[in-house]
Design a protein around this motif. Structure first.
Motif, PDB file in Angstrom:
ATOM      1  N   GLU A 250       0.824  -1.210   0.000  1.00  0.00           N
ATOM      2  CA  GLU A 250       0.000   0.000   0.000  1.00  0.00           C
ATOM      3  C   GLU A 250       0.858   1.260   0.000  1.00  0.00           C
ATOM      4  OE1 GLU A 250      -2.456  -0.473   3.406  1.00  0.00           O
ATOM      5  OE2 GLU A 250      -3.608  -2.140   2.560  1.00  0.00           O
ATOM      6  N   GLU A 251       1.865   1.298   0.871  1.00  0.00           N
ATOM      7  CA  GLU A 251       2.704   2.482   0.985  1.00  0.00           C
ATOM      8  C   GLU A 251       3.533   2.723  -0.281  1.00  0.00           C
ATOM      9  OE1 GLU A 251       2.684   4.732   3.273  1.00  0.00           O
ATOM     10  OE2 GLU A 251       1.166   3.694   4.451  1.00  0.00           O
TER      11      GLU A 251
ATOM     12  N   ILE B 138      -5.705   0.133  -8.690  1.00  0.00           N
ATOM     13  CA  ILE B 138      -5.628   0.575  -7.288  1.00  0.00           C
ATOM     14  C   ILE B 138      -6.916   0.243  -6.542  1.00  0.00           C
ATOM     15  CG2 ILE B 138      -5.493   2.671  -5.850  1.00  0.00           C
ATOM     16  CD1 ILE B 138      -3.430   3.758  -7.814  1.00  0.00           C
ATOM     17  N   HIS B 139      -8.034   0.136  -7.293  1.00  0.00           N
ATOM     18  CA  HIS B 139      -9.297  -0.258  -6.650  1.00  0.00           C
ATOM     19  C   HIS B 139      -9.192  -1.644  -6.019  1.00  0.00           C
ATOM     20  CE1 HIS B 139     -11.698   3.146  -7.675  1.00  0.00           C
ATOM     21  NE2 HIS B 139     -11.439   3.040  -8.967  1.00  0.00           N
TER      22      HIS B 139
ATOM     23  N   LEU C 165      -6.215   1.188  -0.135  1.00  0.00           N
ATOM     24  CA  LEU C 165      -6.102   2.443  -0.888  1.00  0.00           C
ATOM     25  C   LEU C 165      -7.431   2.940  -1.441  1.00  0.00           C
ATOM     26  CD1 LEU C 165      -2.804   1.868  -2.917  1.00  0.00           C
ATOM     27  CD2 LEU C 165      -3.100   3.096  -0.766  1.00  0.00           C
ATOM     28  N   LYS C 166      -8.507   2.159  -1.249  1.00  0.00           N
ATOM     29  CA  LYS C 166      -9.803   2.540  -1.811  1.00  0.00           C
ATOM     30  C   LYS C 166     -10.277   3.884  -1.287  1.00  0.00           C
ATOM     31  CE  LYS C 166     -11.882  -1.885  -3.098  1.00  0.00           C
ATOM     32  NZ  LYS C 166     -12.985  -2.822  -2.831  1.00  0.00           N
ATOM     33  N   ASN C 167     -10.170   4.069   0.029  1.00  0.00           N
ATOM     34  CA  ASN C 167     -10.664   5.299   0.647  1.00  0.00           C
ATOM     35  C   ASN C 167      -9.564   6.337   0.884  1.00  0.00           C
ATOM     36  OD1 ASN C 167     -13.289   4.238   0.805  1.00  0.00           O
ATOM     37  ND2 ASN C 167     -12.781   3.147   2.694  1.00  0.00           N
TER      38      ASN C 167
ATOM     39  N   VAL D 104      -9.517   8.236  -4.133  1.00  0.00           N
ATOM     40  CA  VAL D 104     -10.474   9.272  -4.511  1.00  0.00           C
ATOM     41  C   VAL D 104     -10.131   9.848  -5.869  1.00  0.00           C
ATOM     42  CG1 VAL D 104     -11.344  11.575  -3.916  1.00  0.00           C
ATOM     43  CG2 VAL D 104     -11.057   9.845  -2.133  1.00  0.00           C
ATOM     44  N   VAL D 105      -8.852  10.095  -6.128  1.00  0.00           N
ATOM     45  CA  VAL D 105      -8.436  10.636  -7.426  1.00  0.00           C
ATOM     46  C   VAL D 105      -8.757   9.642  -8.545  1.00  0.00           C
ATOM     47  CG1 VAL D 105      -6.449  11.376  -8.797  1.00  0.00           C
ATOM     48  CG2 VAL D 105      -6.646  12.093  -6.420  1.00  0.00           C
ATOM     49  N   VAL D 106      -8.572   8.348  -8.281  1.00  0.00           N
ATOM     50  CA  VAL D 106      -8.893   7.319  -9.277  1.00  0.00           C
ATOM     51  C   VAL D 106     -10.390   7.371  -9.591  1.00  0.00           C
ATOM     52  CG1 VAL D 106      -8.954   4.846  -9.749  1.00  0.00           C
ATOM     53  CG2 VAL D 106      -6.960   5.840  -8.645  1.00  0.00           C
ATOM     54  N   ASP D 107     -11.230   7.495  -8.557  1.00  0.00           N
ATOM     55  CA  ASP D 107     -12.680   7.600  -8.773  1.00  0.00           C
ATOM     56  C   ASP D 107     -13.030   8.801  -9.604  1.00  0.00           C
ATOM     57  OD1 ASP D 107     -13.256   5.306  -7.351  1.00  0.00           O
ATOM     58  OD2 ASP D 107     -13.490   6.356  -5.439  1.00  0.00           O
TER      59      ASP D 107
END
Length: 335
Positions: free
Chosen positions: A279-280, A315-316, A321-323, A328-331
């Motif tokens: 994740e990091e 990334i989803h 990393l979802k939230n 958020v940028v991916v969404d």
């Protein structure tokens, strides 16, 4: 004789100049109106239809112009000779005007209907055709107005969608800016922590030197024992730890952007440290990528944004990393 008749006409009875002028203008207008209503003939109509049309115009002039003028102006003191008008009560006079209006309208409608029935069948058919054409034209005008209304609504909806798209783009840019600011703060924090860690390591080394100096005088047997343990560990050392292999594999996958392999490691691993590391490292790498592609959001380069989304959509699949800001940028990129 003529002077006597003229002196009885409304406007000339008081022998005042301004009333005479107004009356003359009014009489000229009435004559012109009579000519217009009775017509000057229509060559397209038969003699019968032309005559009937003229009489219909005359009926309109009599009932809507002449009779009301006679009653209002009280020509020849006619109101004193009619029932109710001669009454002294206001109620009866009001009733007289109402009854006169009803009688005038009834006479007009009945006379018009009687004359209208005298027209030829050809004239009636032509009038019916004209009424149909007029109805079709009215319907067509109504449909055109509806079409114009729909076009206006479509334009308004298009403008609204454009405003919503602009708001979404601004939101995505704002989110990306916040993410980049957060990343800068994180880097600053990491740098501070690193400096503290270096200081701690220096102190630790100093303490180690002090401990080493205090242990130089230990018994030779203890040295031999330590040497034996080291010698034993030299021949009994194990292969490289699997954790380190996984870390290297993660770094390699990130470097070569093997996202499927990265997701496979993430989903199959039960080690929370491995997941946290993925994740990091992923967050760190792809924040940099988003930072490099910030102009795509600002300039709305849709084609390139689609390619970027295909690159970062994995990334989803990383739960942690979802939230996050990156998620958020991916969404927003998808929208």
């Amino acid at each position: 004789m003529i002077k006597k008749i003229v002196s009885q006409l409304p406007g000339f009875r008081t022998n005042k100049r301004w009333k005479k002028i107004v009356s003359i203008v009014l009489y000229v207008v009435m004559v012109l109106l009579a000519i217009v209503l009775m017509g000057i003939g229509d060559s397209t109509l038969s003699a019968l239809d032309d005559t009937v049309s003229r009489w219909q115009g005359f009926v309109v002039f009599v009932f809507l112009v002449l009779i009301p003028y006679i009653l209002i102006s009280n020509l020849g003191n006619i109101r004193t000779k009619l029932p109710l008008f001669s009454s002294g009560t206001v109620f009866k006079k009001v009733m007289a005007w109402i009854m006169s209006l009803l009688i005038v309208l009834t006479g007009l409608l009945s006379s018009w209907a009687a004359l209208d029935g005298m027209h030829s069948t050809e004239f009636i058919a032509k009038q019916e055709e004209q009424r149909k054409d007029k109805a079709i034209q009215v319907k067509k005008d109504k449909e055109e107005r509806e079409a114009e209304k729909q076009v206006a609504l479509a334009k308004e909806e298009k403008i609204q969608r454009g405003l919503e798209g602009k708001a979404t783009k601004e939101k995505a840019i704002s989110t990306l800016d916040k993410q980049l600011e957060q990343q800068a703060e994180d880097e600053k924090t990491v740098s501070t922590v690193g400096n503290q860690t270096e200081q701690e390591e220096v102190l630790s080394e100093q303490q180690s030197v002090e401990i080493k100096n205090t242990t130089e005088n230990e018994d030779n047997t203890e040295k031999e024992s330590s040497f034996s343990n080291w010698f034993s560990n030299l021949f009994n050392s194990e292969p490289e730890d699997s954790y380190q292999k996984t870390i290297k594999e993660i770094d390699n996958s990130l470097k070569k952007e093997k996202t499927e392999k990265l997701l496979e490691i993430y989903n199959s691993s039960e080690n929370l440290e491995i997941k946290k590391y993925i994740e990091e490292r992923t967050k760190e790498k792809y924040i940099q990528i988003l930072k490099e592609n910030k102009d795509l959001y600002t300039n709305s380069k849709i084609d390139k944004l689609e390619k970027l989304y295909g690159k970062i959509s994995f990334i989803h699949g990383i739960t942690g990393l979802k939230n996050s800001n990156v998620g958020v940028v991916v969404d927003e990129t998808k929208k």
